[in-house]
Write an enzyme that holds these catalytic residues in place. Sequence first.
Site, PDB file in Angstrom:
ATOM      1  N   PRO A 119      56.379 -10.133  90.231  1.00 12.72           N
ATOM      2  CA  PRO A 119      56.934 -10.947  91.327  1.00 12.72           C
ATOM      3  C   PRO A 119      56.197 -10.724  92.634  1.00 12.72           C
ATOM      4  O   PRO A 119      56.786 -10.416  93.644  1.00 12.72           O
ATOM      5  CB  PRO A 119      58.388 -10.471  91.406  1.00 12.72           C
ATOM      6  CG  PRO A 119      58.375  -9.076  90.875  1.00 12.72           C
ATOM      7  CD  PRO A 119      57.241  -9.012  89.881  1.00 12.72           C
ATOM      8  N   CYS A 120      54.906 -10.899  92.601  1.00 12.87           N
ATOM      9  CA  CYS A 120      54.110 -10.689  93.804  1.00 12.87           C
ATOM     10  C   CYS A 120      54.526 -11.658  94.901  1.00 12.87           C
ATOM     11  O   CYS A 120      54.290 -11.421  96.072  1.00 12.87           O
ATOM     12  CB  CYS A 120      52.624 -10.837  93.486  1.00 12.87           C
ATOM     13  SG  CYS A 120      52.254 -12.403  92.697  1.00 12.87           S
ATOM     14  N   TYR A 121      55.169 -12.756  94.524  1.00  6.66           N
ATOM     15  CA  TYR A 121      55.613 -13.724  95.525  1.00  6.66           C
ATOM     16  C   TYR A 121      56.777 -13.189  96.338  1.00  6.66           C
ATOM     17  O   TYR A 121      57.176 -13.753  97.327  1.00  6.66           O
ATOM     18  CB  TYR A 121      55.987 -15.043  94.837  1.00  6.66           C
ATOM     19  CG  TYR A 121      57.107 -14.904  93.862  1.00  6.66           C
ATOM     20  CD1 TYR A 121      56.820 -14.640  92.518  1.00  6.66           C
ATOM     21  CD2 TYR A 121      58.424 -15.017  94.260  1.00  6.66           C
ATOM     22  CE1 TYR A 121      57.851 -14.500  91.619  1.00  6.66           C
ATOM     23  CE2 TYR A 121      59.457 -14.880  93.364  1.00  6.66           C
ATOM     24  CZ  TYR A 121      59.165 -14.618  92.036  1.00  6.66           C
ATOM     25  OH  TYR A 121      60.185 -14.479  91.143  1.00  6.66           O
TER      26      TYR A 121
END
Length: 106
Positions: free
Chosen positions: A56-58
């Site tokens: 979940p780099c976002y």
Amino acid sequence: MNDNKNYRPKVYEYLLTIPYGKVVTYKTIAIHLGDIHLARYVGSVLHSNPRPDFYPCYKVVNSKGKLAINFGDGGLTIQKERLEKEGIVVIDNIVDLKKYEYKGKL
DNA sequence: AAAGTGACGGCCG
DNA sequence: CCGGCCGCCACTT
């Protein structure tokens, strides 16, 4: 090319620990690694993210709560949609860290 | 081996 | 309140 360093997997692992509907700042991750000054390096690591579809780099934003993820071209919009989908209110690509910043063990 | 770069943070003006 | 400069680390070439 080489990603045998110990820091990288640590960052990814931390991403997986982010609860649903929460976000983290580079600073928090850097501290989790052991030093705030690693914030810059954290950005590089996420940029080297081998699995952007899984990590979940976002959910990672800068200290101002502004989305800084450059997912190709205009991918930023997609990130915003993702965050809103988790119940996070994103305005002008800015999230309210006061409500959504996950401090983890910090 | 040395120099440069970067998805950043914090402070100063 | 907003913009700009410096500083820090690890990775890359």
